[in-house]
Design an enzyme around this catalytic site. Structure first.
Site, short mmCIF file in Angstrom:
data_model
loop_
_atom_site.label_atom_id
_atom_site.label_comp_id
_atom_site.label_asym_id
_atom_site.label_seq_id
_atom_site.Cartn_x
_atom_site.Cartn_y
_atom_site.Cartn_z
N LYS A 79 45.78 33.91 40.59
CA LYS A 79 46.74 32.84 41.05
C LYS A 79 46.23 31.68 41.40
CE LYS A 79 50.86 32.34 44.23
NZ LYS A 79 51.38 33.07 45.39
N SER A 154 56.28 33.31 45.25
CA SER A 154 55.86 32.12 44.37
C SER A 154 54.89 32.72 43.18
CB SER A 154 54.99 31.35 45.49
OG SER A 154 54.05 32.09 46.06
N SER A 178 55.63 36.94 48.31
CA SER A 178 55.14 36.22 46.76
C SER A 178 54.55 37.34 46.14
CB SER A 178 54.63 35.09 47.23
OG SER A 178 55.38 33.96 47.69
#
Length: 513
Positions: A79, A154, A178
């Protein structure tokens, strides 16, 4: 298309260890698939130029008889909230566009030391603020199940990369859901460890008392294998726990053998399955509870009365901490710098830079957080929210006195279409209604596939939570439930996902318009 991309990380690791396949072959297969489908999915913001060279180094080390880790040679996506010294780390924000850190995040360093192969950096909501990955400054990621729908947020990029077979493993971060919420809507597995169980050093901070790095995978065992690599104490992280953790992969394997669910007290949180939940999500949740009861689990209803205030407390604590953490992006030290026409003072340059560099959602939360921390309002807002947080922690303590694990849907709905909630921030925030309490209390939670909602054929997710430091319990229970569900489905849920072939889904849709 190579069949290697469809194999779980555990199987790839075994094939690599037996030298039946090389890391270069495995890595190339995933890079080829990324090239074929990521133009549609947009899971990646950056694909590593060094992936094949890294894979070749792993193959050479294995050939020389070096002692390698269990996942050596397996590709992994990262990420974009995590610092990488050889790739841009932007947190999906224009204010950090092109920035390459001078160091690796601890979890990234551990990946390299364990000889995994970083494939690239995945898309996300800017600075991890969002529930749909629509707030990325570089465009949204699309759900592989339906390219017209969001992949959660997210960490939608990491979840989409795994569920689209672009990567067998990925790292995410979870501040209010997330990791678990994207897993729910993409049919993948996502784990939020106990707060402090995985180092946050080198993770671009959103809300420091809530953020936690964790694994994203296609099975509970694969998540456990990755968790074993990234977990443990880090002296560079002041919140890192000094605990010696058991093997989470072994805990998952224990769940795949014997009667792992017999006698387990499964607490159903009545406040996390009510109004606003999609009918198909509630149906699959009820069916899963019936399956657990048949397997010998004891289903008990528990109440957590202060959970109804969790979202309100969270959206005071998070913006307050975010406004402090994002103050460093000031146009002076690093990142974007925008000078007003004709020059200006430092304050004017800072204002111009933030106007251009931050997106609307980031600005919204900074303003809210700054207000909550301002003189005369701190006690009324931030201070009160922290008191609610304490009450939520006490609710967890009381619930775990009655149950070994707690369960709920991991998300109240399946993936919604792009744009549906962009103009209604409050509706967007409620997507994390079931996952936020775990972050406020610091307890671990895992999200696993729960089946397809009958009304739209899209994935639903089950959330399982355990007491602080009992992450291994989640892997055992999660793997046992996963095995029961997959026996009912005839295999992993992702086998029912549509095939993604270079642009064909977009072309078919555009032709039908």
């Amino acid at each position: 298309m190579s069949d290697l991309i469809h194999k779980p990380a555990s199987e790839l690791a075994d094939l690599l260890a037996r030298r039946e396949v090389s890391s270069v072959e495995v890595t190339q297969a995933h890079l080829d698939h990324i090239e074929a489908v990521d133009g549609d999915v947009h899971a990646f913001l950056h694909v590593s130029d060094a992936a094949l060279a890294t894979a070749a180094q792993v193959d050479a080390a294995r050939g020389d008889g070096a002692r390698l880790g269990p996942l050596a040679g397996v590709p992994v996506a990262i990420k974009d909230v995590l610092c990488t010294l050889d790739m841009p780390s932007t947190a999906a924000s224009k204010i950090l566009e092109g920035w390459i850190p001078p160091y690796d995040a601890t979890v990234v360093r551990k990946l390299r030391e364990a000889h995994l192969v970083p494939l690239g950096k995945t898309n996300m909501d800017e600075f991890a603020m969002g529930s749909s990955t629509e707030h990325s400054a570089y465009g949204p990621t699309r759900n592989p199940w339906d390219l017209e729908r969001i992949p959660g947020g997210s960490g939608g990029g990491s979840a989409a990369a795994v569920s689209a077979y672009e990567a067998p493993l990925a790292l995410g971060s979870d501040t209010g859901g997330s990791i678990r919420q994207p897993a729910a809507v993409t049919g993948s597995v996502g784990m939020k460890p106990t707060y402090g169980g995985v180092s946050r050093y080198g993770a671009i901070a959103l809300a420091s008392s809530l953020d936690q790095v964790g694994p994203v995978a296609r099975s509970v065992l694969d998540a456990g294998l990755l968790h074993d690599v990234i977990g443990g104490h880090d002296p560079r992280d002041s919140t890192s726990l000094p605990d010696v953790w058991p093997s989470f992969a072994d805990a998952a394997r224990a769940g795949l053998t014997g009667d792992a669910l017999r006698g387990v007290r499964v607490g159903v949180v009545k406040e996390l399955n009510g109004e606003g939940f999609q009918a198909g999500v509630r149906q699959r949740f009820s069916e899963t509870l019936e399956l657990l009861a048949e397997a010998g689990a004891e289903i008990v209803e528990v109440s957590a009365p202060h959970f109804e205030y969790a979202v309100s407390a969270y959206y005071l604590i998070l913006p307050a901490e975010a406004s402090s953490n994002l103050a460093k992006f000031d146009s002076v030290r690093f990142g974007l710098r925008v000078a007003p026409e004709g020059g200006g003072t430092v304050e004017q340059v800072m204002a111009a830079t933030r106007e251009v560099g931050f997106g609307d959602e980031v600005k919204r939360r900074i303003i809210l957080g700054t207000y909550a921390l301002s003189a005369g309002y701190y006690d009324a807002y931030y201070g009160s929210a922290q008191k609610v947080r304490t009450l939520i922690q006490r609710d967890f303590d009381a619930a775990f006195a009655q149950a070994d694990v707690l369960v709920s849907p991991a998300a109240p709905t399946t993936a919604f279409k792009f744009g549906e909630k962009l103009d209604d921030p409050l509706a967007m925030y409620l997507n994390d209604i079931t996952t936020i309490p775990a972050n406020l209390a610091g307890v671990p939670g895992i999200g696993i596939p729960m089946g397809l909602a009958p009304e739209d054929g899209l994935p639903t997710g089950l959330q399982i939570m355990a007491p602080l430091r009992q992450d291994a319990r989640l892997y055992t229970v999660g793997a046992a439930i996963e095995q029961l569900l997959e026996a009912r489905w005839g295999g992993p849920l992702l086998r029912q996902a549509p095939d993604l072939v270079a642009g064909e889904m977009f072309a078919a849709r555009e032709g039908a318009v």
